[in-house]
Write a protein that holds these residues in place. Structure first.
Motif, short mmCIF file in Angstrom:
data_model
loop_
_atom_site.label_atom_id
_atom_site.label_comp_id
_atom_site.label_asym_id
_atom_site.label_seq_id
_atom_site.Cartn_x
_atom_site.Cartn_y
_atom_site.Cartn_z
N LYS A 221 0.82 -1.22 0.00
CA LYS A 221 0.00 0.00 0.00
C LYS A 221 0.85 1.27 0.00
O LYS A 221 0.61 2.19 -0.78
N GLU A 222 1.85 1.31 0.89
CA GLU A 222 2.67 2.52 1.00
C GLU A 222 3.39 2.81 -0.33
O GLU A 222 3.50 3.96 -0.74
N GLU A 223 3.86 1.75 -0.97
CA GLU A 223 4.55 1.91 -2.26
C GLU A 223 3.58 2.46 -3.31
O GLU A 223 3.95 3.29 -4.14
N PHE A 224 2.36 1.98 -3.26
CA PHE A 224 1.34 2.46 -4.21
C PHE A 224 1.04 3.95 -3.96
O PHE A 224 1.00 4.75 -4.89
N TYR A 225 0.88 4.29 -2.70
CA TYR A 225 0.60 5.70 -2.38
C TYR A 225 1.76 6.60 -2.83
O TYR A 225 1.54 7.69 -3.33
N LYS A 226 2.99 6.12 -2.64
CA LYS A 226 4.17 6.89 -3.05
C LYS A 226 4.10 7.20 -4.55
O LYS A 226 4.41 8.31 -4.98
#
Ligand code: IPE
Ligand code: IPE
Ligand code: MG
Length: 246
Positions: A221-226
């Motif tokens: 998720k965090e990678e996607f948000y980035k």
């Protein structure tokens, strides 16, 4: 501030396409077989789909298997096809719960019949869902897609259903697998490779490209948000000057 809160909901990319790469290298790094990487890649798919649904992305296309991937060792291909069946079966609940409709692009008829059957079943069961379109590219080749479009357009010309003068961007769009989908705004590729690998060549004409060195199984998720935040910091000029956009 949390990454997710930094996302501007009014400037979301409509269509995000992901080249999920690096499963094999992820496994190798851990001294495991490639298959182990693919299994863990499924977790990253779940995370990505959930985060796209959470922030309100409308279309998410995932490159899961290219026509070129048929040239991999037979055992790996078989395992990938089995993994696809078991994942579809397992994730149906998640799709229904999150109001997600599944679609597929590519030469689906070349997939093993079991895989096709499961795929069509999930597509059928989720077709009324409206929150997010999850589009799987399977046995997909952009050049083949374009060749097919040429053939179908030519047939219409021969049958006098279409004239040569009528051919324009819309006509071509309407003969691609992606005919009902908006153009791609953002392409994400994991694993550090910086190439397109025969993916949506026509549809990404003005897409923003985002490359990360993270291997696919570690994407979450965090990678996607980035990636979304990075996209939102870009100025999409479409040939104009910066001043004209103000
Ligand atoms: C992506 O990971 C999955 C598929 C192409 C099916 P790879 O299997 O290509 O992993 P690498 O690139 O060899 O690390
Ligand atoms: C692209 O990855 C295809 C998918 C992610 C399904 P590959 O690993 O097949 O790409 P190349 O061959 O390294 O460009
Ligand atoms: Mg690869």
């Amino acid at each position: 501030m949390q990454l997710k809160e930094q996302i501007d909901n009014l400037r979301l990319p409509k269509h995000v396409a992901v080249i999920m790469d690096g499963n094999g290298r992820w496994a190798k790094e851990k001294g495991k077989l490639r298959v182990f990487g693919h299994k863990n890649g499924v977790k990253a798919v779940r995370q990505t789909v959930e985060s796209a649904a959470e922030i309100g992305i409308k279309v998410l296309t995932l490159y899961a298997f290219s026509t070129e991937n048929w040239n991999r060792p037979k055992l790996e291909v078989e395992m990938l096809m089995n993994l696809l069946v078991s994942s579809l079966k397992k994730e149906l609940k998640l799709l229904l719960k999150n109001n997600i409709s599944l679609r597929a692009i590519g030469d689906i008829t070349t997939l093993p019949s079991r895989t096709q059957k499961m795929l069509n079943e999930v597509i059928e069961k989720t077709k009324g869902n409206t929150h997010l379109i999850l589009n799987l590219a399977l046995s997909y080749s952009s050049k083949e897609e374009i060749v097919n479009a040429f053939k179908n357009i030519s047939k219409k010309i021969v049958n006098n259903e279409l004239s040569v003068e009528e051919i324009d961007k819309n006509i071509i769009n309407n003969h691609l697998y992606t005919r009902n989908l908006p153009n791609v705004d953002l392409v994400i590729r994991t694993s550090g490779e910086k190439r397109i690998s025969n993916f949506l060549l026509w549809q990404i004409a003005y897409a923003e490209l985002y490359f990360t060195s993270v291997f696919w199984p570690d994407f979450g998720k965090e990678e996607f948000y980035k990636a979304i935040i990075d996209y939102q910091q870009r100025e999409r000029r479409f040939g104009k000057t910066s001043e004209q956009l103000k």
